[in-house]
Design a protein around this motif. Structure first.
Motif, PDB file in Angstrom:
ATOM      1  N   THR A  63      39.311  47.147  42.867  1.00  0.00           N
ATOM      2  CA  THR A  63      38.083  46.407  42.556  1.00  0.00           C
ATOM      3  C   THR A  63      37.469  45.675  43.739  1.00  0.00           C
ATOM      4  N   LYS A  64      38.250  45.461  44.800  1.00  0.00           N
ATOM      5  CA  LYS A  64      37.760  44.770  46.002  1.00  0.00           C
ATOM      6  C   LYS A  64      37.065  43.439  45.646  1.00  0.00           C
ATOM      7  N   PRO A  65      37.811  42.463  45.117  1.00  0.00           N
ATOM      8  CA  PRO A  65      37.210  41.200  44.695  1.00  0.00           C
ATOM      9  C   PRO A  65      36.709  40.376  45.868  1.00  0.00           C
ATOM     10  N   LYS A  66      35.791  39.443  45.557  1.00  0.00           N
ATOM     11  CA  LYS A  66      35.231  38.564  46.575  1.00  0.00           C
ATOM     12  C   LYS A  66      36.037  37.270  46.686  1.00  0.00           C
TER      13      LYS A  66
ATOM     14  N   VAL B 278      38.309  39.944  37.202  1.00  0.00           N
ATOM     15  CA  VAL B 278      39.273  41.047  37.322  1.00  0.00           C
ATOM     16  C   VAL B 278      40.631  40.547  36.836  1.00  0.00           C
TER      17      VAL B 278
ATOM     18  N   ILE C 266      43.553  44.748  43.362  1.00  0.00           N
ATOM     19  CA  ILE C 266      42.825  44.358  44.567  1.00  0.00           C
ATOM     20  C   ILE C 266      42.207  45.580  45.239  1.00  0.00           C
TER      21      ILE C 266
ATOM     22  N   THR D  48      32.091  38.644  37.581  1.00  0.00           N
ATOM     23  CA  THR D  48      32.938  39.607  36.894  1.00  0.00           C
ATOM     24  C   THR D  48      34.392  39.225  37.141  1.00  0.00           C
TER      25      THR D  48
ATOM     26  N   ASP E 228      29.535  38.684  41.559  1.00  0.00           N
ATOM     27  CA  ASP E 228      30.763  38.611  42.354  1.00  0.00           C
ATOM     28  C   ASP E 228      31.980  38.970  41.494  1.00  0.00           C
ATOM     29  N   ARG E 229      32.898  39.707  42.068  1.00  0.00           N
ATOM     30  CA  ARG E 229      34.152  40.014  41.393  1.00  0.00           C
ATOM     31  C   ARG E 229      35.207  38.991  41.806  1.00  0.00           C
ATOM     32  N   VAL E 230      35.856  38.390  40.811  1.00  0.00           N
ATOM     33  CA  VAL E 230      36.858  37.363  41.073  1.00  0.00           C
ATOM     34  C   VAL E 230      38.168  37.759  40.411  1.00  0.00           C
ATOM     35  N   LEU E 231      39.214  37.899  41.213  1.00  0.00           N
ATOM     36  CA  LEU E 231      40.544  38.219  40.696  1.00  0.00           C
ATOM     37  C   LEU E 231      41.154  36.961  40.092  1.00  0.00           C
TER      38      LEU E 231
END
Length: 473
Positions: free
Chosen positions: A99-102, A81, A96, A79, A54-57
């Motif tokens: 990377t389109k974070p979750k 961001v 945002i 991951t 998962d991508r997390v900002l």
């Protein structure tokens, strides 16, 4: 592979009660307490549904919770961001979209961004807090993407850079020898990457007690007071803060300065050595490859200084052992395990990477040359050179030399409608001397300017595009 999380766990075992981080408000946290904090955050966010990949900002003040959050998300296989803070809200929106974070992880005033930015509305908000349980241990894989960060954007829109755990480990292995010490140092750290290295090494990091985005407004006595209050022994800071050190009256227990993130001019280095008897190490690198080369000030000879004053460029020393360096068409190119192999956008990789015989070379965009001893000299950015009546003029060749002239505080060589011009910030009483010296280098025009604009990230690089707009050229 011993990744950064494993190095940190080992540091906790060795130095559980040692202070890991002192934040800008003076609050401190031990290695053991920070480790416990990491486990609580990981358990809390696993309950929120964060899973491997998962991508997390991440947006929060740079304090102990920032680093604990980073480690907690990594331990879950996520991951992280990190938007480029120097670009502000535009950089956040860019991160945002790119990377389109979750999920969005935030603390303090940054949580309000969830309400202000429509792009964040669909994302769950992760806030620091305690958990009822620790998460199960996950195995971090070397090729898993740990971070997506961004270039500064000073030469275009910020480029997204994915960094694997293997990359971060290689970067640790390249930087750690530079920072190694047999003493229990207390480091003032203005670069997050060095705080990560310190956490892995079991070394104390003191964070700045000022806003990094407004370095030009920092009173020298504030920095001096922080050094004394926190018993700081080493400083890892950009050149703009080195200037504040030069202006300080007493640097107390400080004995060594590591500086980079912008050109480190020899006159400033000598001022640190003579005024405060400090050891100085200059580190050259980029967002994509840090470090590339380093230079101990004590190794700079009188001949080296004479050559810099004569227009050879800026000496930055030998390439670090972990990097391979070459010069192609005046451009510095590097390869190695801690050199970023590509960008999130393949188009950026095509522009900035060269693939030859299975090796990926990063085009730094910096011009320079190697001397007979294999040391690297910088000339400035590729494309910033100017064709004058006496030949090609490279910015650093002129600017480094001009730093030796009387009354010069800052300077920049740019091309104007009237031809090459050296803009000088300093005492205009010396204008005639500046003009005569500039002519000796083939620069026909000198412009006295009140303040030369600098980059937003470290206030250490000239914002040449803005300067040209100010000049109206």
């Amino acid at each position: 592979m011993a990744d950064l999380l494993a190095h940190f766990s080992a540091a906790v075992e060795r130095f559980p009660d040692r202070t890991a981080i002192v934040d800008g408000k003076g609050s401190q946290i031990s290695f053991q307490t920070l480790h416990t904090r990491v486990q609580h955050l990981a358990g809390r966010w696993q309950d929120k549904g964060i899973r491997p990949g998962d991508r997390v900002l991440l947006a929060m003040p740079v304090n102990a919770d920032f680093y604990a959050s980073l480690a907690a998300l990594w331990s879950l296989g996520a991951t992280v961001v990190l938007p480029e803070p120097a670009v502000g809200l535009a950089g956040l929106r860019h991160a945002i979209r790119t990377t389109k974070p979750k999920a969005f992880c935030a603390a303090s005033a940054f949580t309000w961004l969830k309400l202000l930015l429509p792009d964040l509305w669909p994302l769950p908000l992760l806030k620091p807090g305690k958990s009822r349980r620790n998460p199960p241990a996950l195995s971090v894989q070397p090729d898993d993407i740990a971070l997506i960060s961004f270039t500064s954007g000073t030469t275009g829109q910020p480029k997204a850079i994915p960094r694997s755990h293997a990359f971060l480990t290689a970067q640790h292995d390249a930087i750690a020898p530079l920072l190694d010490s047999d003493k229990a140092e207390r480091d003032l750290v203005a670069f997050p990457v060095f705080t990560l290295i310190n956490l892995a090494a079991g070394r104390t990091s003191i964070l700045p007690n000022w806003k990094l985005g407004k370095l030009d407004r920092l009173p020298p006595d504030q920095m001096q007071g922080w050094i004394h209050e926190q018993l700081i022994t080493r400083a890892l800071i950009p050149p703009s803060l080195c200037k504040k050190l030069v202006q300080s009256d007493n640097t107390g227990p400080l004995h060594t300065v590591f500086t980079g993130g912008g050109p480190v001019f020899p006159n400033m280095v000598e001022a640190l050595r003579t005024r405060h008897k400090l050891s100085v190490v200059c580190v050259y690198g980029s967002t994509e490859a840090e470090p590339i080369a380093h230079l101990k000030a004590k190794d700079v000879s009188d001949e080296d200084r004479w050559q810099m004053a004569g227009g050879k460029g800026l000496l930055v020393g030998y390439a670090v052992p972990d990097v391979t360096l070459r010069i192609r068409d005046n451009e510095i190119q590097v390869s190695g395990a801690h050199v970023n192999g590509g960008y999130l956008d393949p188009a950026h990789s095509q522009e900035n990477k060269v693939r030859e015989d299975g090796i990926i070379w990063h085009r730094t965009g910096d011009a320079g040359t190697l001397d007979d001893d294999g040391r690297l000299w910088l000339w400035g950015r590729v494309g910033s050179e100017i064709e004058g009546d006496s030949g090609t003029l490279f910015p650093f060749a002129i600017e480094v030399a001009a730093q030796y002239w009387p009354g010069v505080d800052q300077c920049a060589l740019v091309n104007t409608n009237a031809g090459p011009a050296l803009c000088v910030q300093g005492s205009p009483d010396h204008f005639e001397e500046w003009s005569n010296s500039a002519l000796g280098f083939g620069v026909p025009n000198v412009v006295s300017i009140d303040k030369i604009p600098m980059d937003k990230r470290h206030a250490s690089k000239v914002d040449r595009a803005k300067l040209i707009r100010i000049l109206g050229s």
